[in-house]
Scaffold this motif. Structure first.
Motif, PDB file in Angstrom:
ATOM      1  N   LEU A  71       0.729  -1.001  -0.151  1.00  0.00           N
ATOM      2  CA  LEU A  71      -0.159   0.146  -0.052  1.00  0.00           C
ATOM      3  C   LEU A  71       1.024   1.312  -0.046  1.00  0.00           C
ATOM      4  CD1 LEU A  71      -2.956  -1.015   2.522  1.00  0.00           C
ATOM      5  CD2 LEU A  71      -3.152  -0.614   0.089  1.00  0.00           C
ATOM      6  N   VAL A  72       2.060   1.415   0.905  1.00  0.00           N
ATOM      7  CA  VAL A  72       2.732   2.557   0.816  1.00  0.00           C
ATOM      8  C   VAL A  72       3.670   2.673  -0.387  1.00  0.00           C
ATOM      9  CG1 VAL A  72       4.969   3.283   1.839  1.00  0.00           C
ATOM     10  CG2 VAL A  72       3.076   2.435   3.631  1.00  0.00           C
ATOM     11  N   GLU A  73       3.671   1.658  -1.149  1.00  0.00           N
ATOM     12  CA  GLU A  73       4.708   1.689  -2.091  1.00  0.00           C
ATOM     13  C   GLU A  73       4.040   2.790  -3.423  1.00  0.00           C
ATOM     14  OE1 GLU A  73       6.211  -1.004  -6.094  1.00  0.00           O
ATOM     15  OE2 GLU A  73       5.398  -2.068  -4.286  1.00  0.00           O
ATOM     16  N   PHE A  74       2.826   2.782  -3.372  1.00  0.00           N
ATOM     17  CA  PHE A  74       1.880   3.556  -4.232  1.00  0.00           C
ATOM     18  C   PHE A  74       1.524   4.792  -3.677  1.00  0.00           C
ATOM     19  CE2 PHE A  74       1.634  -0.817  -5.724  1.00  0.00           C
ATOM     20  CZ  PHE A  74       2.260  -0.703  -7.115  1.00  0.00           C
ATOM     21  N   LEU A  75       1.824   5.120  -2.745  1.00  0.00           N
ATOM     22  CA  LEU A  75       1.417   6.463  -2.234  1.00  0.00           C
ATOM     23  C   LEU A  75       2.237   7.693  -2.655  1.00  0.00           C
ATOM     24  CD1 LEU A  75       1.082   5.658   1.553  1.00  0.00           C
ATOM     25  CD2 LEU A  75      -0.758   6.240   0.008  1.00  0.00           C
ATOM     26  N   ASP A  76       1.414   8.622  -3.038  1.00  0.00           N
ATOM     27  CA  ASP A  76       2.314  10.064  -3.434  1.00  0.00           C
ATOM     28  C   ASP A  76       2.914  10.279  -2.246  1.00  0.00           C
ATOM     29  OD1 ASP A  76       1.594   9.919  -6.290  1.00  0.00           O
ATOM     30  OD2 ASP A  76      -0.414  11.268  -5.681  1.00  0.00           O
ATOM     31  N   GLY A  77       4.221  10.859  -2.371  1.00  0.00           N
ATOM     32  CA  GLY A  77       4.887  11.531  -1.429  1.00  0.00           C
ATOM     33  C   GLY A  77       5.654  10.419  -0.397  1.00  0.00           C
ATOM     34  N   ALA A  78       5.492   9.064  -0.646  1.00  0.00           N
ATOM     35  CA  ALA A  78       6.203   8.132   0.294  1.00  0.00           C
ATOM     36  C   ALA A  78       7.414   8.231   0.332  1.00  0.00           C
ATOM     37  CB  ALA A  78       5.759   6.499  -0.248  1.00  0.00           C
ATOM     38  N   LYS A  79       7.839   7.931   1.611  1.00  0.00           N
ATOM     39  CA  LYS A  79       9.513   8.256   2.050  1.00  0.00           C
ATOM     40  C   LYS A  79       9.954   6.826   2.716  1.00  0.00           C
ATOM     41  CE  LYS A  79       9.035  12.992   3.065  1.00  0.00           C
ATOM     42  NZ  LYS A  79       9.504  13.921   3.894  1.00  0.00           N
ATOM     43  N   ASP A  80      11.216   6.764   3.203  1.00  0.00           N
ATOM     44  CA  ASP A  80      11.712   5.237   3.593  1.00  0.00           C
ATOM     45  C   ASP A  80      10.930   5.339   5.161  1.00  0.00           C
ATOM     46  OD1 ASP A  80      13.110   4.712   1.484  1.00  0.00           O
ATOM     47  OD2 ASP A  80      14.926   5.814   2.405  1.00  0.00           O
ATOM     48  N   CYS A  81      10.444   6.600   5.572  1.00  0.00           N
ATOM     49  CA  CYS A  81       9.902   6.219   7.084  1.00  0.00           C
ATOM     50  C   CYS A  81       8.402   6.347   6.780  1.00  0.00           C
ATOM     51  CB  CYS A  81      10.379   7.763   7.877  1.00  0.00           C
ATOM     52  SG  CYS A  81       9.895   9.056   6.977  1.00  0.00           S
ATOM     53  N   SER A  82       7.842   6.120   5.747  1.00  0.00           N
ATOM     54  CA  SER A  82       6.219   5.927   5.733  1.00  0.00           C
ATOM     55  C   SER A  82       5.876   4.718   6.333  1.00  0.00           C
ATOM     56  CB  SER A  82       5.937   5.971   4.184  1.00  0.00           C
ATOM     57  OG  SER A  82       6.146   7.302   3.616  1.00  0.00           O
ATOM     58  N   ARG A  83       4.797   4.966   6.952  1.00  0.00           N
ATOM     59  CA  ARG A  83       3.934   3.732   7.752  1.00  0.00           C
ATOM     60  C   ARG A  83       2.577   4.148   7.703  1.00  0.00           C
ATOM     61  NH1 ARG A  83       6.513   0.289  11.184  1.00  0.00           N
ATOM     62  NH2 ARG A  83       4.609  -0.934  10.910  1.00  0.00           N
ATOM     63  N   LEU A  84       1.554   3.169   7.754  1.00  0.00           N
ATOM     64  CA  LEU A  84       0.397   3.410   8.075  1.00  0.00           C
ATOM     65  C   LEU A  84      -0.261   3.358   9.404  1.00  0.00           C
ATOM     66  CD1 LEU A  84      -1.053   0.979   5.404  1.00  0.00           C
ATOM     67  CD2 LEU A  84      -0.226   3.452   5.103  1.00  0.00           C
ATOM     68  N   ALA A  85      -0.493   4.530   9.889  1.00  0.00           N
ATOM     69  CA  ALA A  85      -0.785   4.587  11.356  1.00  0.00           C
ATOM     70  C   ALA A  85      -1.728   3.462  12.134  1.00  0.00           C
ATOM     71  CB  ALA A  85      -1.318   6.016  11.617  1.00  0.00           C
ATOM     72  N   CYS A  86      -2.515   2.860  11.206  1.00  0.00           N
ATOM     73  CA  CYS A  86      -3.317   1.711  11.604  1.00  0.00           C
ATOM     74  C   CYS A  86      -2.468   0.558  12.221  1.00  0.00           C
ATOM     75  CB  CYS A  86      -4.308   1.322  10.677  1.00  0.00           C
ATOM     76  SG  CYS A  86      -3.784   0.657   9.218  1.00  0.00           S
ATOM     77  N   GLN A  87      -1.144   0.434  11.571  1.00  0.00           N
ATOM     78  CA  GLN A  87      -0.330  -0.534  11.939  1.00  0.00           C
ATOM     79  C   GLN A  87       0.809  -0.367  13.024  1.00  0.00           C
ATOM     80  OE1 GLN A  87      -0.996  -3.863  10.053  1.00  0.00           O
ATOM     81  NE2 GLN A  87      -2.679  -2.546   9.961  1.00  0.00           N
ATOM     82  N   LEU A  88       0.712   0.680  13.510  1.00  0.00           N
ATOM     83  CA  LEU A  88       1.494   1.367  14.675  1.00  0.00           C
ATOM     84  C   LEU A  88       0.738   0.964  15.983  1.00  0.00           C
ATOM     85  CD1 LEU A  88       3.135   4.306  13.078  1.00  0.00           C
ATOM     86  CD2 LEU A  88       4.086   2.093  13.068  1.00  0.00           C
TER      87      LEU A  88
END
Length: 105
Positions: A71-88
């Motif tokens: 899911l993160v791979e296809f986000l605009d503006g994704a970075k190495d530190c990108s996460r989904l808050a629902c998974q934290l």
């Protein structure tokens, strides 16, 4: 209970106490903070809870699942530190965590 500091798209910070067992997404949604929409309610299927995880918090949470990475791979503006808050997920010993909520595109 742990504190999550949300750096919001307008440049302000919001500090929220989040109970163990809840997610960073839950803390935002329950406090009506802007930027985390959480359309899927935390089932890791929509990526509308995208955040940038502060470098100091990288080792605190479990590694992202393959589903989250996809899911993160296809986000605009994704970075190495990108996460989904629902998974934290906040644990009983989670220290204060800072996340940055990107502007919605």
């Amino acid at each position: 209970m742990s504190t999550v500091i949300y750096r919001l798209p307008d440049g302000s910070d919001a500090s929220v106490d989040v109970p163990a067992g809840q997610s960073v997404m839950d803390g935002s949604v329950r406090n009506n903070l802007p930027g985390i929409i959480a359309e899927c309610g935390g089932s890791c299927s929509c990526a509308t809870c995208h955040v940038y995880l502060d470098e100091a918090a990288v080792g605190i949470f479990d590694e992202p699942s393959a589903e989250e990475l996809d899911l993160v791979e296809f986000l605009d503006g994704a970075k190495d530190c990108s996460r989904l808050a629902c998974q934290l997920i906040i644990g009983k010993d989670t220290p204060t965590v800072t996340v940055t909520v990107p502007e919605l595109s």
